[in-house]
Design a protein around this motif. Structure first.
Motif, PDB file in Angstrom:
ATOM      1  N   ARG C  45      69.394  15.065  71.539  1.00  0.00           N
ATOM      2  CA  ARG C  45      69.517  14.377  70.262  1.00  0.00           C
ATOM      3  C   ARG C  45      68.507  13.240  70.199  1.00  0.00           C
ATOM      4  O   ARG C  45      68.451  12.392  71.084  1.00  0.00           O
ATOM      5  N   HIS C  46      67.740  13.235  69.103  1.00  0.00           N
ATOM      6  CA  HIS C  46      66.792  12.161  68.820  1.00  0.00           C
ATOM      7  C   HIS C  46      65.889  11.849  70.008  1.00  0.00           C
ATOM      8  O   HIS C  46      65.760  10.712  70.441  1.00  0.00           O
ATOM      9  N   VAL C  47      65.274  12.895  70.528  1.00  0.00           N
ATOM     10  CA  VAL C  47      64.400  12.691  71.689  1.00  0.00           C
ATOM     11  C   VAL C  47      62.996  12.315  71.211  1.00  0.00           C
ATOM     12  O   VAL C  47      62.396  13.025  70.410  1.00  0.00           O
ATOM     13  N   ASN C  48      62.523  11.154  71.690  1.00  0.00           N
ATOM     14  CA  ASN C  48      61.152  10.728  71.441  1.00  0.00           C
ATOM     15  C   ASN C  48      60.464  10.556  72.783  1.00  0.00           C
ATOM     16  O   ASN C  48      61.052   9.990  73.706  1.00  0.00           O
ATOM     17  N   VAL C  49      59.242  11.035  72.896  1.00  0.00           N
ATOM     18  CA  VAL C  49      58.521  10.878  74.160  1.00  0.00           C
ATOM     19  C   VAL C  49      57.185  10.199  73.880  1.00  0.00           C
ATOM     20  O   VAL C  49      56.507  10.525  72.902  1.00  0.00           O
ATOM     21  N   PHE C  50      56.851   9.238  74.725  1.00  0.00           N
ATOM     22  CA  PHE C  50      55.590   8.511  74.592  1.00  0.00           C
ATOM     23  C   PHE C  50      54.783   8.657  75.880  1.00  0.00           C
ATOM     24  O   PHE C  50      55.336   8.590  76.980  1.00  0.00           O
ATOM     25  N   TYR C  51      53.475   8.851  75.710  1.00  0.00           N
ATOM     26  CA  TYR C  51      52.566   8.707  76.846  1.00  0.00           C
ATOM     27  C   TYR C  51      51.806   7.417  76.616  1.00  0.00           C
ATOM     28  O   TYR C  51      50.861   7.376  75.823  1.00  0.00           O
ATOM     29  N   GLU C 100      62.847   8.588  75.174  1.00  0.00           N
ATOM     30  CA  GLU C 100      63.956   7.941  74.461  1.00  0.00           C
ATOM     31  C   GLU C 100      64.875   9.027  73.913  1.00  0.00           C
ATOM     32  O   GLU C 100      64.471  10.171  73.761  1.00  0.00           O
ATOM     33  N   GLY C 101      66.119   8.613  73.598  1.00  0.00           N
ATOM     34  CA  GLY C 101      67.051   9.584  73.038  1.00  0.00           C
ATOM     35  C   GLY C 101      68.015  10.085  74.104  1.00  0.00           C
ATOM     36  O   GLY C 101      68.121   9.497  75.172  1.00  0.00           O
TER      37      GLY C 101
END
Lengths: 427, 460, 289
Positions: C45-51, C100-101
């Motif tokens: 749910r609401h997964v955000n990934v940052f590099y 995130e998430g």
């Protein structure tokens, strides 16, 4: 959830704590290893610094002399060469300590002043002929034992017969100190003199100049030769050719051949076969050239491979010949990398000692070399020579010479790092 | 004329030739450079090379061999009684002549025959230089003219110049081979002379080393023993101690730095390790002799052990410290050569980082690491200054690290530093040791280089 | 000339509104199709990934069910591999990567403090794009997982695990006589099946496959695809592929990613026959890839 997986999970979980501990332990091994290496580095640098830093100051002693015009005139070098300046200084010392009598005591008193004091006085008179007929106070080098005492390096609790500085002398020194006749000043002598048997008169000028001349020879030879070899191997040499393979193997092997073997080569070829003069910077430089050449070649090749092939294709594409491509486009781009390699090679050559021992650069030399064919020593060799002397004064000077050497190496490496940074920014 | 002035003149001539050649090309182009095969500067280079190169080659050859020739001529004029002296005494006389020529007369009276020889030498040298000057200048002008005549719009100046450039490049790259040959020959010749006096078997298997020989032939007693085994064990003992220090520390440090450390830690620790690598060996030697050896001795006294002032342990320990950065940087290279996918494979199975490293990364990097260690061993065996300053002089056949042992390199230095005659077995022994040292390290290097080459191919 | 310009303009006009709906509303887009299912194995749910500064995944919501194959498709660089690597925290080892998430495995948050990635990865195995056998023997490759986790108490048990795993991976017959040979000597397809055997030797619940056939020839690919179909009976499988045919052949559900966003998800048969989102349709019909 199926049973197998459940069971597996239980087993994995049960072993986890143990595995995590192992993980932490392993991490600590690495940290400890780094700590040990760093501790050694710190101990090394600290022990050298602690011993050597005091050598940048030197004790000077004030002597009062009356410059008798009858004796000293005319103040020409020829005439002054015959004057007994040592006597003048001794007389001054006797006057400062009128209570000192007896041959042995007097001799102990004279030892407070360096044996070079007479020459210093003579030079001073030469420069100040107008002072004739006056009583002057001039500062001359104190003896090494006085110097060591002033720097707190003499252990007074040792029984008198086991130390070089006797109780009488210590009393005199204290007296002089109270009169303000002893002073620690910046140690010019260390940078302006050649080697000497007396620690207080010994300096690194001969070694420094010798190293400088050798570096000039080494750089002038190994840099162009190394670059030329690298260019051929990277840009022109046919791949998979027996001779090219031989050259590569030889270069890689030579990079790992012990330096002393290069010394033997220098001894047999440059001294033995070509009959070049021993102990000279020329021979030293030639020997070091052979030693650093592989390093320079390997670094230069790396710099050349780092130049993207597209640049070559672009140049060839507008009709440049291969030689033009290399010299107009590839070489300028690879230059910083090659310079870095050359500097690192130079730094290694500057610190190298063993091959120089082989070609006789271990002589005791007082006069600075004026050219490539004058006998000289090198900084590391001077360190080696002084390290053999038991006197405390030489230990101090050895460490100071090491500090000077390390500073130079540090500067060279810094230069290399800065160049490398610039190189990295480009692509 | 002195050779160095001659070289300057030659350079000036070549510069002149450059302008001549370029201008002639421009003139020949009749105003359009396009009519030329190459750019005008190439014609300039072409003529300059013609002017400078042949003369320079002659000059170099002359300088290499004139001393030997003149010496032969001088010797042939020496009195009969001197010429028939044995080689070493003759070389003494030649030395004196050289000193006279250089103007170092000293105080004592000079033998008139010697003085004559020196004058003869000086005279020959002067004549030689005159002849050389004429010869070089004639060749330079002649070849300049030849080159100049050849300049024409059709001539491929660039190709000719590039050929010379390429030839120079090839020559420089073969220098490495010549150096190796030079090393082998120079140590081999003397070593062969040594083995003609001392049998190879005695050298290789002898258990006693004491090279102090009679200085003069008529001196009694003191005949040296040249058994190499004690030196070998000493060398191996110290190298083993060094490796025992450097291997774990270097390996673990490299693993930590390349696998665990944050980039900030790495950026601090790596340069510091490089500092450790950049410290000259003579400094390590000083450190070993002045700090580590007394420390070990005091420590030994605490434990009730007798530690020699020049113990193998002190030298080996410090040598180990010297080798740490060497091991760690080669290990680092080997570790980074292991592809990321292998690490991910292990992580994907749920391996911890330590398990990944010990179970997958290290075995994969093993060939690289092993070859790095071999190079490190080769370096330890060949290391000179640390052992010269911190290890002993007497060859003792022992494996006790607390005792003093000597090494191959120490003995080479001991035999060659100071007064030496070129022919005594003592001096020659140094070359035999040098040959042995070269062969040992050569073998180690070749194996290491081979292994590392195979290793690189595997992941490329 | 003008007609061409007109058609281009028309085309741009038709493209624009859809482009906006994806690109402009950074967070507020909606995944088309049924991303949530009953009794999910993994639920995101609401997964955000940052590099570092760059965001690679935007607000992904997706459930993955028991014993089924779900295929993640999309053009290259769309974030499907990134998403896959979130599921067993393989992104942890990439410096500067931030997730995130919420991702739950059997209702357990896998990014919570008390979830050990070692355990997670034992439960969620992975097969990689390029076959990456360890430079060890075939046997040691398969036995590596069980060994580090201590799954076998003796050699016989270990032999058994190795044999079953190789059998399940369909490799047993080919390698049983040369278990002690180096794994690097196998062919590409065999190597990849070995990697699958290595992954299932740990008895995972979920197997993640990151384009497992991209480095293989068609015959080896067919073998692996068949294998995936068999493995479905025991494991939940998430497979990333950029071959739509492969997705259609092996998966029950398909999720389409585009520029870091999950555009559409649904039954494979439905997605390929009746895509609802225009981007999905464009991709499937081969307008870009």
């Amino acid at each position: 959830m199926n049973n197998d997986a459940n069971q597996t999970l239980e087993i994995v979980k049960s072993g986890l704590a143990r595995r995590r501990r192992r993980e932490t332990r392993f991490r600590w091994y690495g940290r400890i290893a780094i700590f040990i290496a760093m501790a050694f580095l710190a101990l090394l640098l600290f022990s050298i610094l602690a011993r050597g830093i005091s050598a940048f100051q030197q004790t000077y002693i004030a002597v009062d002399v009356y410059l008798n015009p009858e004796e000293l005139a005319p103040p020409t070098p020829e005439h002054l060469g015959k004057v007994d300046f040592e006597g003048l200084i001794r007389q001054s010392l006797r006057e400062t300590f009128p209570e000192v009598t007896g041959r042995r005591q007097k001799r102990a008193l004279y030892r407070l002043v360096s044996s070079s004091a007479a020459y210093e006085l003579r030079d001073w008179v030469l420069q100040h002929p107008d002072q004739l007929g006056k009583a002057v106070t001039i500062w001359v080098l104190a003896g090494s034992d006085v110097d060591m005492y002033m720097k707190g390096a003499v252990d007074v609790s040792v029984p008198e017969d086991q130390r070089r500085l006797k109780d009488d002398q210590i009393r005199w020194i204290e007296q002089l100190r109270q009169q303000g006749r002893l002073d620690l000043r910046f140690n010019k002598v260390f940078f302006l003199n050649g080697d000497s048997r007396e620690p207080e008169q010994a300096g690194i000028l001969v070694a420094f100049k010798g190293s400088l001349y050798m570096m000039i020879v080494t750089l002038a030879l190994s840099f162009p030769l190394g670059i030329a070899a690298a260019i051929y191997l990277e840009e022109f040499a046919p791949k998979k050719n027996f001779w090219v393979d031989m050259v590569e193997i030889n270069i890689n092997n030579l990079a790992a051949v012990p330096s002393i073997v290069f010394g033997l080569l220098g001894l047999a070829v440059f001294l033995g076969y070509f009959g070049l003069p021993r102990s000279t910077p020329l021979v030293g430089g030639l020997t070091l050239t052979l030693m650093t050449l592989p390093t320079v070649i390997i670094a230069s090749r790396a710099a050349l491979t780092a130049v993207p092939p597209s640049i070559r294709e672009a140049a060839l594409g507008v009709g440049a010949s291969r030689t033009q491509t290399v010299f107009h486009h590839v070489l300028p781009l690879a230059m910083p990398g090659m310079l870095t390699g050359a500097i690192i090679g130079m730094a290694r050559a500057l610190g190298e000692t063993a091959p120089l021992l082989m070609i006789g650069m271990v002589a005791f030399i007082v006069d600075p070399p004026q050219g490539l064919l004058d006998p000289a020593t090198a900084l590391p060799v001077q360190i080696y020579l002084w390290a053999d002397s038991p006197e405390r004064g030489f230990v101090e000077r050895t460490s100071a010479a090491i500090i000077v050497l390390l500073v130079f190496l540090g500067l060279m490496n810094l230069l290399a790092v800065l160049l490398r940074r610039r190189l990295e920014k480009r692509w | 004329m002195q050779p160095d002035t001659l070289i300057w003149i030659l350079l000036a001539l070549s510069a002149l030739a450059f302008y001549l050649g370029r201008n002639r090309a421009i003139q020949a182009s009749s105003g359009h450079i396009r009519n030329l095969h190459s750019l005008p500067t190439y014609y300039g280079y072409f003529v300059a090379l013609w002017c400078g190169l042949p003369a320079l080659v002659i000059l170099c050859l002359w300088l290499l061999f004139d001393d030997k020739l003149i010496l032969q001529m001088v010797i042939s004029q020496l009195p009969e009684s001197w010429r028939n002296l044995p080689e070493d005494q003759l070389s003494l006389i030649i030395n004196q002549i050289h000193n006279l020529v250089a103007g170092e007369t000293g105080r004592q009276e000079v033998d008139p025959a010697l003085q004559r020889a020196a004058d003869h030498y000086r005279q020959l040298k002067a004549i030689g230089y005159q002849a050389l000057t004429v010869l070089v200048l004639v060749i330079a002008t002649a070849s300049l003219t030849y080159g100049y005549r050849h300049v024409s719009p059709q001539m491929r100046a660039r190709n000719s110049v590039e050929k010379v450039v390429r030839f120079t490049l090839i020559l420089s790259s073969t220098l490495a081979i010549f150096v190796t040959i030079g090393i082998v020959l120079s140590v081999l010749f003397e070593a062969v002379r040594f083995f003609s006096k001392i049998p190879v078997t005695e050298f290789l298997f002898g258990l006693k080393w004491s090279p102090q020989m009679a200085i003069r032939a008529d001196q009694v007693g003191a005949s040296g023993a040249f058994g190499f085994i004690p030196l070998l064990t000493g060398t191996l003992l110290i190298s083993a101690i060094a490796m025992a220090v450097a291997t774990p520390i270097g390996l673990l440090a490299a693993i930590y730095l390349s696998e665990y450390a944050k980039s900030r830690t790495r950026s601090i620790v790596k340069p510091l390790l490089e500092v450790l690598a950049g410290v000259p060996t003579v400094v390590y030697g000083f450190f070993a002799a002045l700090v580590v050896a007394p420390l070990l001795r005091d420590f030994g006294i605490e434990l009730g052990l007798k530690v020699s002032a020049e113990s193998a342990l002190a030298a080996g320990l410090v040598m180990g410290v010297m080798i740490i950065p060497f091991v760690s940087s080669l290990t680092d290279d080997a570790l980074t050569a292991v592809p990321r996918s292998l690490r991910e494979g292990a992580y994907g199975l749920g391996a911890t980082q330590a398990e990944t490293i010990t179970g997958v990364v290290l075995p994969a990097a093993l060939p690289g690491i092993v070859s790095g260690l071999l190079l490190a061993v080769s370096r330890a065996i060949g290391e000179t200054m640390i052992v010269v300053m911190a290890a002993g002089m007497t060859a003792k056949l022992t494996l006790n690290p607390l005792e003093s042992v000597t090494t191959i390199t120490v003995q080479i230095v001991a035999l060659l530093v100071g007064d030496q005659e070129f022919d005594s077995p003592k001096t020659l022994a140094a070359f035999a040791l040098g040959l042995t040292l070269f062969l040992i390290t050569l073998a180690l290097n070749l194996v290491a280089l081979h292994v590392v080459r195979k290793f690189r191919e595997q992941y490329e | 000339m003008s007609t061409i310009m007109n058609t281009v303009e028309e085309f741009v006009e038709t493209m624009e509104p859809q482009g906006k709906s994806v690109a402009d509303s950074e967070q507020g887009y909606h995944t088309v199709g049924e991303f949530s299912i009953a009794e999910p194995r993994i639920s995101c749910r609401h997964v955000n990934v940052f590099y570092g500064e760059k965001q690679a995944l935007f607000d992904i919501n997706l459930d993955i069910g028991q014993r089924q194959v779900i295929a993640l498709i999309g053009p290259s660089g769309c974030g499907k591999s990134t998403f896959l690597r979130c599921l067993n925290r393989m992104n942890d080892i990439i410096e500067g990567c931030r997730v995130e998430g919420k991702i739950q495995l059997d209702n357990q948050d896998i990014y919570s403090k008390d979830m050990d990635p070692v355990i997670l990865r034992a439960r969620v195995g992975m097969v990689f794009q390029k076959p990456n056998p360890f430079p060890k023997s075939i046997y040691d490759n398969v036995a590596y997982g069980p060994r580090i986790h201590g799954l076998a108490s003796n050699r016989t048990e270990l032999d058994e695990i190795v044999e079953t795993s190789l059998k399940r991976a369909g490799l047993w017959k080919e390698v049983r006589d040369r278990l002690d040979h180096p794994a690097t000597g196998l062919s590409g397809g065999q190597q990849q099946r070995l990697c699958i055997a290595r992954a299932i030797a740990v008895e995972p619940e979920v197997v993640l496959m990151d384009e497992p056939c991209s480095a293989l020839d068609p015959i080896a690919t067919a073998t692996i695809e068949q294998l995936i179909d068999e493995l479905r009976e025991r494991y939940t499988i998430v497979i990333v592929t950029h071959s739509m045919q492969q997705a259609a052949r092996v998966s029950q559900r398909t999720a389409y990613f585009h520029l870091g966003k999950l555009i559409e998800v649904g039954q494979t048969s439905r997605i390929f026959t009746n895509p609802r989102h225009p981007l999905t349709e464009d991709y499937i019909t081969g307008r870009f890839g």
